[in-house]
Motif scaffolding. Structure first.
Motif, PDB file in Angstrom:
ATOM      1  N   LYS B   5       7.864 -21.136  17.022  1.00 48.00           N
ATOM      2  CA  LYS B   5       8.994 -21.639  17.795  1.00 48.00           C
ATOM      3  C   LYS B   5       8.505 -22.275  19.074  1.00 48.00           C
ATOM      4  N   ASN B   8      11.994 -23.432  23.691  1.00 47.52           N
ATOM      5  CA  ASN B   8      13.447 -23.202  23.658  1.00 47.52           C
ATOM      6  C   ASN B   8      13.861 -22.297  22.515  1.00 47.52           C
ATOM      7  N   GLY B   9      12.945 -21.785  21.772  1.00 49.90           N
ATOM      8  CA  GLY B   9      13.242 -20.875  20.669  1.00 49.90           C
ATOM      9  C   GLY B   9      13.652 -21.598  19.405  1.00 49.90           C
TER      10      GLY B   9
END
Lengths: 342, 190
Positions: B5, B8-9
């Motif tokens: 990831k 920002n995930g």
């Protein structure tokens, strides 16, 4: 494998860049910006005026003196010489008044677009498309003559002691008025019995001027003639012809403008092959004032910009000393030419 | 295997999916905008602005058609009907007659008809004209400029990008509404 790929990348990327640059250069060379290069057509499809632009230097009797006088106008249209060597230039919605030494003296604002003008000691006769305005030298409007009709296209005015002659290109006639604006007669109506062929005026250039011999000179442009009329309307003489020689007039309609020197010689301006020539009173060519190569774009038949292709129209005036003043309308300047010292 | 990831995930797959959605929305918005701007439904076609033409000759050869869609047209209300016309005659004709050696057009595409002394009417035979603009050059240099080039829309292939427009050195080609396809010269003040 990783090492080989890394080495390959160092070669490939620069090679691609070089190839792209070479391709761009080749494309730029092949696709010329000038149409004559880019069209691929043969020379028979191109108008070539270069052979017509050459004039024997021995025949160029005048040289330019001083700096060109900027008219300060966006669209200069006509030039006339007044008494005492004062120049008047009509254009936009104004008349510029220029002193003999080239200094801008005054500017007369108008509410109409002047197309032509003539100057006396006290008055300016200013032609719009369809009527004549009489303005005092001080700028005061004195008279506004009636319209000559919706077909009228006034292109030149000449004044003597008793008459005002108005060239109307739209109706192909010269109007003769008295100085108060009363119409006296028409001059130039076709009349085979009197030997008057009639004016052929294909374009809005139709000039006239009084000569020292008292005859009115008129440019019958469509017949490539300078004609002389009495004030009563009788055609006394005519000279000129179409042709390829320097002494002839080119184009469908020339000379577009002319002026009369104090000895009766006539200075003519031509369009197409832009040149200014001098003829004696009988129509014999005596020399050239300026040739096509002295006017920007005067010899070109292909252009890089539309402005270069715009037709060059000159107007001309002369002073008592024999100097020739040429209004270059494309540059909005007045250029002065004097006879070369022999 | 755990998905990688970003800060920002978002996973790569999620990023690509969001990007695709955004691009699709932008494309739809663009299409809607184009449709609104052409609300009157008037198609745009190519035409030559005669005021910008420099008579370069490219119209004759740059068209994608074997025979160019560009032809010379005549504004009769501007014409002087001159006996000696330099859209018709070479600048230095051997004689003032209709002989081929005296004519400006290499293909004889301009004909003339006697009207009355000394006036002649000049007409363009479009089946012979290739749009080289030589006559246009002569007419504009010496005469009133009544001859000019126009794209003939009964011949034009209506390319989205006109090949002649790309070639034109003076940007004389412009888009005009199909309902007003021609930019003819008209008689007027000089």
């Amino acid at each position: 494998m990783k090492h080989f790929e890394f080495e390959n990348g160092r070669i490939v990327i620069p090679a691609v860049i070089v190839a792209a640059v070479i391709a761009a250069i080749v494309a730029a060379i092949q696709v010329g910006r000038q149409g004559s290069k880019g069209s691929g057509l043969g020379s028979e499809y191109r108008l070539d005026l270069s052979s017509m632009s050459h004039i024997d230097p021995e025949l160029i009797l005048y040289e330019e003196t001083g700096n060109p006088i900027r008219t300060g106008l966006f669209e200069s249209r006509a030039l006339t010489m007044g008494p005492s060597g004062i120049l008047y230039v009509a254009g936009d919605e104004t008349v510029k008044i220029i002193a003999p030494e080239g200094r801008m003296m005054n500017s007369l604002p108008l509410t109409v677009s002047p197309r032509c003008l003539a100057a006396t000691e006290e008055q300016l006769y200013i032609g719009t498309w369809d009527r004549v305005l009489v303005v005092g030298i001080n700028g005061k409007m004195q008279a506004d003559w009636p319209s000559l009709g919706e077909d009228a296209r006034i292109t030149s005015i000449a004044v003597d002691d008793e008459h005002v002659f108005v060239a109307d290109a739209g109706q192909r006639i010269v109007w003769c008025f008295d100085r108060t604006g009363r119409l006296i007669r028409r001059i130039g109506d076709k009349d085979p019995e009197k030997g008057i062929p009639g004016f052929v005026i294909p374009s809005p250039y139709f000039d006239l001027a009084m000569a020292p011999d008292g005859l009115l000179r008129v440019a019958n442009t469509g017949r490539q003639l300078i004609e002389a009329y009495t004030v009563d309307g009788d055609r006394e003489l005519a000279w000129g012809k179409f042709g390829n020689n320097l002494e002839d007039f080119t184009s469908c309609c020339n000379p577009v403008n002319f002026a009369v020197l104090s000895d009766g010689s006539i200075v003519t301006c031509e369009k197409g092959i832009v040149r200014v020539k001098v003829y004696d009173g009988s129509g014999r060519l005596t020399g050239v004032v300026a040739g096509p190569r002295q006017f920007a774009g005067g010899t070109q038949s292909s252009y890089e910009t539309p402005a270069q292709g715009k037709q060059i129209i000159l107007d001309v005036a002369v002073d008592d000393a024999g100097r020739v003043y040429i209004l270059d309308r494309s540059r909005n300047v007045v250029r002065i030419f004097a006879k070369k010292e022999v | 295997m755990e998905s990688i990831k970003n800060d920002n995930g978002k996973t790569r797959r999620e990023f690509l999916r969001d990007a695709l959605r955004g691009a699709s929305l932008a494309a739809v918005g663009g299409l809607v905008g184009m449709g609104l701007s052409r609300g009157d439904g008037d198609e745009l076609i190519w035409q030559i602005d005669p005021a910008k033409c420099t008579y370069c000759g490219s119209c004759a050869t740059a068209c994608v058609l074997e025979e160019s869609a560009v032809k010379c047209v005549h504004a009769y209300d501007i014409c002087g009907y001159c006996q000696i016309c330099f859209g018709f005659f070479e600048p230095q004709p051997h004689a003032i007659n209709e002989g081929a050696e005296n004519q400006m057009c290499p293909l004889g595409a301009i004909g003339r008809t006697f009207v009355e002394d000394p006036y002649y009417e000049y007409n363009v035979d479009e089946s012979l004209c290739i749009g080289c603009a030589k006559c246009v050059d002569g007419c504009n240099t010496f005469g009133n400029g009544s001859l000019h080039l126009q794209v003939r829309h009964d011949r034009c292939a209506h390319c989205n990008q006109c090949a002649i427009a790309l070639e034109c050195p003076s940007d004389a080609f412009q888009r005009v509404p199909a309902s007003q396809p021609y930019l003819f010269k008209k008689g007027g003040e000089v």
